[in-house]
Design an enzyme around this catalytic site. Structure first.
Site, PDB file in Angstrom:
ATOM      1  N   ARG A  49       0.809  -1.215   0.000  1.00 56.68           N
ATOM      2  CA  ARG A  49       0.000   0.000   0.000  1.00 56.68           C
ATOM      3  C   ARG A  49       0.845   1.268   0.000  1.00 56.68           C
ATOM      4  O   ARG A  49       0.607   2.192  -0.784  1.00 56.68           O
ATOM      5  CB  ARG A  49      -0.939   0.015   1.217  1.00 56.68           C
ATOM      6  CG  ARG A  49      -2.200  -0.806   1.063  1.00 56.68           C
ATOM      7  CD  ARG A  49      -2.630  -1.391   2.383  1.00 56.68           C
ATOM      8  NE  ARG A  49      -1.592  -2.247   2.928  1.00 56.68           N
ATOM      9  CZ  ARG A  49      -1.414  -3.514   2.537  1.00 56.68           C
ATOM     10  NH1 ARG A  49      -2.207  -4.050   1.652  1.00 56.68           N
ATOM     11  NH2 ARG A  49      -0.430  -4.231   3.038  1.00 56.68           N
ATOM     12  N   THR A  50       1.842   1.334   0.893  1.00 54.87           N
ATOM     13  CA  THR A  50       2.615   2.571   1.010  1.00 54.87           C
ATOM     14  C   THR A  50       3.369   2.864  -0.280  1.00 54.87           C
ATOM     15  O   THR A  50       3.310   3.981  -0.816  1.00 54.87           O
ATOM     16  CB  THR A  50       3.589   2.483   2.192  1.00 54.87           C
ATOM     17  OG1 THR A  50       2.856   2.223   3.393  1.00 54.87           O
ATOM     18  CG2 THR A  50       4.360   3.782   2.359  1.00 54.87           C
ATOM     19  N   LYS A  78      25.879  -5.379  -2.058  1.00 54.46           N
ATOM     20  CA  LYS A  78      27.325  -5.400  -2.299  1.00 54.46           C
ATOM     21  C   LYS A  78      28.096  -4.705  -1.183  1.00 54.46           C
ATOM     22  O   LYS A  78      29.319  -4.586  -1.263  1.00 54.46           O
ATOM     23  CB  LYS A  78      27.642  -4.713  -3.636  1.00 54.46           C
ATOM     24  CG  LYS A  78      26.934  -5.319  -4.839  1.00 54.46           C
ATOM     25  CD  LYS A  78      27.205  -4.497  -6.097  1.00 54.46           C
ATOM     26  CE  LYS A  78      26.448  -5.034  -7.296  1.00 54.46           C
ATOM     27  NZ  LYS A  78      26.660  -4.200  -8.502  1.00 54.46           N
ATOM     28  N   ARG A  99      11.619   3.606   2.863  1.00 56.77           N
ATOM     29  CA  ARG A  99      11.282   2.715   3.978  1.00 56.77           C
ATOM     30  C   ARG A  99      12.530   1.905   4.312  1.00 56.77           C
ATOM     31  O   ARG A  99      13.194   1.374   3.415  1.00 56.77           O
ATOM     32  CB  ARG A  99      10.140   1.773   3.624  1.00 56.77           C
ATOM     33  CG  ARG A  99       9.920   0.670   4.669  1.00 56.77           C
ATOM     34  CD  ARG A  99       8.655  -0.105   4.447  1.00 56.77           C
ATOM     35  NE  ARG A  99       7.488   0.704   4.796  1.00 56.77           N
ATOM     36  CZ  ARG A  99       6.243   0.225   4.831  1.00 56.77           C
ATOM     37  NH1 ARG A  99       6.007  -1.037   4.538  1.00 56.77           N
ATOM     38  NH2 ARG A  99       5.246   1.012   5.153  1.00 56.77           N
ATOM     39  N   HIS A 127       5.840   6.075  11.265  1.00 50.69           N
ATOM     40  CA  HIS A 127       5.226   5.921   9.941  1.00 50.69           C
ATOM     41  C   HIS A 127       4.315   7.139   9.743  1.00 50.69           C
ATOM     42  O   HIS A 127       3.093   7.037   9.749  1.00 50.69           O
ATOM     43  CB  HIS A 127       4.422   4.624   9.883  1.00 50.69           C
ATOM     44  CG  HIS A 127       4.108   4.159   8.492  1.00 50.69           C
ATOM     45  ND1 HIS A 127       4.247   4.956   7.373  1.00 50.69           N
ATOM     46  CD2 HIS A 127       3.631   2.962   8.028  1.00 50.69           C
ATOM     47  CE1 HIS A 127       3.897   4.287   6.304  1.00 50.69           C
ATOM     48  NE2 HIS A 127       3.515   3.070   6.669  1.00 50.69           N
TER      49      HIS A 127
END
Length: 304
Positions: A49-50, A78, A99, A127
């Site tokens: 959703r985000t 890496k 995120r 959030h």
């Protein structure tokens, strides 16, 4: 507002401004405000959703999207540091939506780049865009933000949406009823926050029709398996609270059920058709709120 790192940075005026602009976008989401601009979505943790609502917000505003939805496809595999990743991406994008699994990652990113950073979730910490869409959903359904009772159920220990919700609502005289097993109770720092801000609250382990009957907003949360290091601890609490129709029998007619999603078992499928069920509309509201957030951090102030 150059960055959106934490909901605590937002004043009541900031919040109301974003909610007002979200209503503007809900009325007409297709605007050409980001024409020629590029947004980078850097998702070091999974998201549906985000990520998709932010990317849709950019596209509907006329911008373009680059980035990754799986850190395994980035140079972090890496050994590239977060600092180097942010600095490189800053060469290509006008705003970075990120995120990350580490608390404080978004704040750190904002310290190493001049590009606006939008925190799309950092570990169990914050959030903020979810909180703003939650508040937009509350205001749409209740007609106000002030003097409401929130019954918040489930994972209050790791639930960053709960932590952000407490801070976001701190301007509007809420009363919280926190429902959680002892192992997932609200962290002490957020109890102390409530006390310091004069937010009234109570805590219980009981999830009953009597508790639900007191709610203006019933805020359900998922027990987050990914936050547990001990599988047995997760198994012991994953299904401790399940919202069903029986629990809603005495609910207020105006009460709405919110959930940041995804759900697992904490809301029974039978609840989806109940008039109080609002979580899918809540997710849709995320598009309009995230459009408003992007315009805010990019300094775009238009309402044509």
């Amino acid at each position: 507002m150059k960055n959106l790192i934490s909901i605590e940075q937002c004043t009541a005026g900031d919040i109301l401004k974003i909610l007002h602009r979200a209503a503007h976008f809900e009325a007409q989401p297709n605007r050409n405000y980001l024409d020629g601009l590029v947004a980078a979505t850097l998702f070091f943790e999974p998201s549906t959703r985000t990520r998709l609502s932010f990317e849709t917000a950019v596209v509907r505003l006329g911008g373009r999207v680059i980035g990754f939805s799986d850190a395994r496809t980035s140079s972090s595999t890496k050994g590239e540091t977060l600092k180097d990743t942010i600095k490189i991406v800053s060469n290509y994008a006008d705003v970075i939506i990120m995120r990350h699994y580490l608390e404080g990652a978004a704040k750190y990113a904002a310290e190493v780049t001049e590009r606006p950073i939008v925190n799309a979730g950092d570990g169990a910490h914050q959030h903020p865009s979810q909180t703003l869409l939650d508040l937009y959903s509350v205001k749409k359904t209740q007609g106000k933000l002030e003097d409401l009772t929130f019954v918040v159920v489930g994972d209050l220990r790791f639930g960053r949406t709960v932590h952000s919700l407490i801070e976001g609502m701190s301007h509007f005289r809420p009363h919280f009823i926190f429902v959680a097993p002892e192992s997932l109770a609200l962290p002490e720092e957020y109890r102390r926050y409530c006390i310091d801000k004069g937010i009234s609250f109570e805590e219980t382990t009981d999830f009953t029709p009597n508790v639900v009957a007191r709610a203006d907003i019933l805020y359900m949360t998922r027990v987050q398996q990914e936050r547990f290091t001990d599988p047995e601890e997760y198994e012991a609490v994953k299904d401790v609270y399940v919202l069903n129709l029986d629990l809603l029998r005495d609910a207020k007619p105006t009460m709405k059920i919110l959930h940041p999603l995804p759900r697992v078992n904490e809301i029974a499928q039978e609840v989806d058709t109940h008039p109080a069920a609002y979580y899918f509309s809540q997710a849709q509201n995320g598009l309009y709120v995230r459009q408003a957030i992007l315009c805010e951090v990019l300094g775009i102030d238009r309402e044509d």
